[in-house]
Design a protein around this motif. Structure first.
Motif, PDB file in Angstrom:
ATOM      1  N   GLU A 372       0.815  -1.202  -0.018  1.00 25.50           N
ATOM      2  CA  GLU A 372       0.022  -0.073   0.206  1.00 25.50           C
ATOM      3  C   GLU A 372       1.122   1.287   0.231  1.00 25.50           C
ATOM      4  OE1 GLU A 372      -4.292   1.372   1.870  1.00 25.50           O
ATOM      5  OE2 GLU A 372      -2.858   0.529   3.141  1.00 25.50           O
ATOM      6  N   PHE A 375       1.921   2.007  -3.548  1.00 29.44           N
ATOM      7  CA  PHE A 375       0.850   2.569  -4.293  1.00 29.44           C
ATOM      8  C   PHE A 375       0.662   3.902  -3.935  1.00 29.44           C
ATOM      9  CE2 PHE A 375      -0.936  -1.956  -4.714  1.00 29.44           C
ATOM     10  CZ  PHE A 375      -1.117  -1.709  -6.088  1.00 29.44           C
ATOM     11  N   TYR A 409      -4.403   0.625  -7.870  1.00 33.59           N
ATOM     12  CA  TYR A 409      -4.588   1.015  -6.211  1.00 33.59           C
ATOM     13  C   TYR A 409      -5.991   0.260  -5.701  1.00 33.59           C
ATOM     14  CZ  TYR A 409      -4.409   2.777  -1.511  1.00 33.59           C
ATOM     15  OH  TYR A 409      -4.403   2.930  -0.101  1.00 33.59           O
ATOM     16  N   TRP A 412      -6.526  -3.357  -5.966  1.00 34.15           N
ATOM     17  CA  TRP A 412      -5.527  -4.202  -5.091  1.00 34.15           C
ATOM     18  C   TRP A 412      -6.295  -3.965  -3.619  1.00 34.15           C
ATOM     19  CZ3 TRP A 412      -3.581  -2.179  -0.337  1.00 34.15           C
ATOM     20  CH2 TRP A 412      -2.736  -2.879   0.473  1.00 34.15           C
TER      21      TRP A 412
END
Length: 823
Positions: A372, A375, A409, A412
């Motif tokens: 994360e 991203f 993102y 994901w």
């Protein structure tokens, strides 16, 4: 023998065994199974084909099998799995397969409401197919884009003219190259286009001609699923033509087929069509109870997946609530106000309760946290490059890259959420009428709920323990009153249409209300003296009937929906020429079930011993780049300094023991993250930036430091584990967001609630610094007098003080801030 070798041998044996069994597992037989709606067989064929290709190292066959598998998942509304399969096909396939995967992804994102992402993917795929002269896939993508244009509203109507051009181009290509499935599907789309155009008998007949011809061509062919879809179209068409018996015949045949196929999305739509037909037959409407319950059950199954980021999942939810609306209408038909409010409550609480129970940031693994962070870094880098772009073309190219990065993102996030301990729909219990009554603390409080869409009358629900005296209701359409008693205490529920509706089809008055809402908001935010006319009109239409019958009530809990979320109800003006805030403390909540959770959270936090009183962050110092980058959104080229916010923060901190005022360059994001759990109240007197299309990217602008960029986004806040009793967002537009049909407003304020803060005070427009500082100091001063004071009443006291000052009497100065949640 090494484990890896054993594994390969076993997989090879399984693949060989699978190929040895009928039916033949080639790609063409899988496509036949898909067309027939035999999704189990199609899935097995494409999985087996893919496994064999993977074992043999045939990447292109593996990519095609993933593409086909994604298509099957899409038809089953298994969207998260479909996205994964399409992305795998894109990654492994050659240029044609990769472009086709993007086209299918664009179709999927259109279906679930991610229309900007759909445009990006479809436009890119069409450009690639056109350059390659790939007629088959040009026709396919044109059809996908036609659906997108049919759903796009231009000047209040679907963009059907543009959609028809795209369909006609697609149809011509399909016929020229002999693509039978493409031709049949496009003819169905053109029929739908006529059906959704102007509602005239001529258009309905034109659509029926397309559907009847297709029904004849498709009967008995391998296009069994398309045949069932056409039956659904015919059922709707017959209803529009008022041939209700024929509509029910088509629906019965279609429901049987979709039930056999396990096609939940189309089954739900077909069931909804039957419900709609029976609702037009008063003597048969009561038969729909089982159908409505099945529609809702299917909706919950369809929703039990992740679609992009949390907002996209909630937007998808909008398409699934028809069953709830029909449950409300059925309860209305049966004169059961208690069942009406229970259905409305279930609709408005379902997805929001899930968000309240989502795991916090702490549930992420170290690998997920690292992914994360990468991203986020990519997005931040692209933001900076966009701000420094020298030409419009450079900025456009960077913006496209940013959209693609954000989409990656969001995908994901969806995949990660599917792995988390996500609450199931059936685990999210909404309140029944007895629980709702128990939520009311006393006879001085009344809940006023609204159910509002742009196409139907505004329904009002009033729930209270107070004495009520509603009179002169003999001519009121759909007026229901229930006198209830739970735990030995009285409780009353009244529901009716606002605005003295004489006929549910009379939209003229509704349109006037919607215009008044927009005009009133512009007059308030523009500080115009002409606001009073609309303030009185909206009071009469929305509140007068509810408030005139309440006795002894001095606190209103408003639960708006639709564009009513934009109305500051505290600033409406009664027949006695008094603002609502002068007679009632006002608070807001999205639903009673969510409010009950927030009140219970508040009760627990009130009993907690906090190390500190108030953490007040004010006038965070931004970098020159941040100020220039976001200041353009305000139209003045930069974000102004907020000296009053520093004074406000210091003054508030002095009112409570063990408080801390942090201002200027040290009012940073890292400090906020590290200190929040130590203070009872959080006060942020900083710039706020609302992103109404993507409210999870709305931001509070704090000072940057070595640990963070200072741009605290709603998505970050929502996943924190905040333990404060109240958050006050003394920032511009911090209450704004996007109104989700059936749910309410989602934005910065909701992010704090999702993070565990039971009371959030936020603003609905760009506020004036000096008046805001005075309002906030008065608010906290009143709270400081009594540890158990009602926050709603303290905000009322502060607002009344401002409106009694001639310089700040206009609602612009005091009505922007609303209290959301526990009071």
């Amino acid at each position: 023998m090494p484990v890896r070798v054993v594994t390969v041998i076993i997989l090879a044996f399984l693949a060989t065994a699978a190929f040895a069994q009928p039916p033949v597992t080639d790609e063409s037989s899988g496509e036949v199974a898909r067309r027939r709606g035999d999704f189990s067989a199609a899935t097995q064929i494409f999985r087996t084909t893919g496994l064999a290709a993977e074992l043999s190292g045939d990447k292109q066959t593996l990519a095609r099998s993933q593409l086909s598998l994604g298509h099957v998942y899409y038809l089953q509304a298994r969207y998260t799995e479909a996205v994964g399969a399409f992305r795998k096909a894109e990654m492994l396939g050659d240029g044609r397969t990769a472009d086709l995967a993007r086209a299918f992804l664009g179709q999927l994102y259109w279906r679930v409401g991610k229309v900007d992402d759909a445009d990006l993917l479809l436009d890119g795929a069409l450009e690639a197919f056109t350059a390659a002269g790939d007629d088959l896939n040009i026709a396919l993508t044109l059809r996908f884009k036609g659906r997108r244009e049919n759903g796009r509203v231009v000047n209040g109507r679907p963009n059907n003219a543009e959609a028809l051009k795209l369909y006609e181009r697609s149809l011509a290509i399909s016929r020229r190259i002999g693509d039978e499935e493409g031709e049949l599907t496009t003819l169905k789309e053109i029929g739908l286009l006529h059906q959704t155009d102007a509602p005239t008998p001529e258009n309905y007949e034109k659509a029926r001609g397309y559907f009847e011809d297709l029904r004849a061509r498709l009967r008995g062919t391998d296009y069994r699923r398309l045949y069932a879809v056409v039956l659904n179209n015919l059922a709707t068409n017959a209803k529009l033509r008022r041939d209700l018996d024929r509509s029910l015949e088509y629906a019965a045949e279609g429901i049987a087929l979709f039930r056999e196929m396990g096609d939940l999305q189309e089954l739900r739509e077909m069931i909804n069509t039957r419900i709609a037909v029976l609702s037009d037959l008063p003597d048969r409407f009561a038969e729909t109870g089982a159908d409505i319950d099945e529609s809702i059950a299917i909706s919950k199954k369809l929703y039990d997946q992740q679609i992009g980021d949390p907002l996209d999942a909630q937007r998808y939810f909008e398409s699934l609530i028809h069953g709830f609306r029909m449950k409300i209408e059925l309860a209305d038909h049966l004169d059961r106000p208690d069942k009406m409010i229970e259905a409305q409550e279930a609709m408005r609480s379902w997805a929001m309760l899930e968000r309240l129970q989502m795991p916090a940031d702490t549930s992420l693994s170290a690998a997920d946290r690292s992914a994360e962070s990468e991203f986020v870094r990519t997005l931040e880098t692209l933001d900076k490059e966009i701000a420094r772009a020298k030409t419009a073309d450079d900025a456009k190219s960077l913006e496209n890259r940013r959209r693609q990065a954000r989409l990656a993102y969001e995908e994901w996030q969806a995949a990660t959420a599917m792995r988390s301990a996500r609450p199931k729909p059936d685990d999210l219990r909404t309140l029944n009428i007895a629980d709702m009554c128990r939520t009311l603390p006393d006879e001085r409080t009344a809940i006023v709920k609204f159910e509002n869409t742009s196409r139907s009358p505004i329904r009002v629900f009033v729930l209270t323990r107070a004495a009520i005296a509603f009179e002169n209701q003999k001519n009121r359409r759909s007026f229901h009153r229930a006198l209830l008693s739970f735990d030995g205490k009285p409780c009353s529920l009244v529901t009716y249409y606002a605005a003295h509706w004489a006929n549910a089809d009379d939209l003229a008055r509704l349109e006037r209300i919607h215009r008044a809402i927009g005009d009133f908001r512009q007059q308030i935010t523009g500080r115009l003296p002409s606001y009073k006319s609309n303030a009185r009109f909206l009071y009469d239409e929305l509140l007068a009937d509810a408030l005139d019958g309440l006795k002894g009530v001095d606190h209103l809990v408003i639960m708006p929906s639709g564009n009513l979320t934009r109305v500051p109800f505290q600033s409406l003006v009664s027949k006695q020429d008094r603002f609502v805030i002068e007679d009632f403390a006002v608070s807001y909540a999205p639903s009673i079930s969510v409010l009950a959770q927030m009140r219970e959270k508040s009760r627990l936090l009130r009993s907690r011993e906090f190390p500190g009183g108030v953490l007040a962050l004010g006038n965070s110092k931004l970098t020159a780049e941040t100020s220039a980058r976001f200041g353009l959104m305000y139209g003045d080229g930069g974000l102004a300094d907020l000296p009053e916010a520093e004074l406000e923060s210091r003054a508030i901190a002095k009112l409570f023991p063990s408080s801390r005022a942090v201002v200027g360059p040290v009012a940073s994001e890292s400090l906020f993250r590290s200190e929040t759990g130590k203070f009872r109240f959080l006060h942020l007197a900083v710039h706020g930036l609302s992103n109404e299309e993507k409210p999870q990217y709305s931001q509070l602008l704090l000072a940057p430091d070595a640990g963070a960029d200072g741009l605290l986004e709603g998505r970050e806040i929502a996943r924190m584990n905040l333990r404060s009793e109240m958050a006050v967002l003394s920032a511009c537009e911090s209450a704004l967001g996007r109104e989700l049909d059936g749910e309410g407003m989602v934005g910065l304020a909701w992010a704090f609630a999702a993070a565990g803060v039971p009371t959030v005070v936020a603003s609905g427009w760009k506020v004036e610094s000096k008046a805001t500082a005075d309002l906030m100091i008065d608010f906290y001063s009143d709270l400081a007098k009594d540890n158990a004071a009602s926050k709603a009443r303290s905000l009322q006291t502060a607002a009344i003080k401002r409106l009694r000052d001639p310089r700040t009497r206009h609602p612009f100065y005091w009505a922007a801030f609303s209290l959301n949640g526990a009071w």
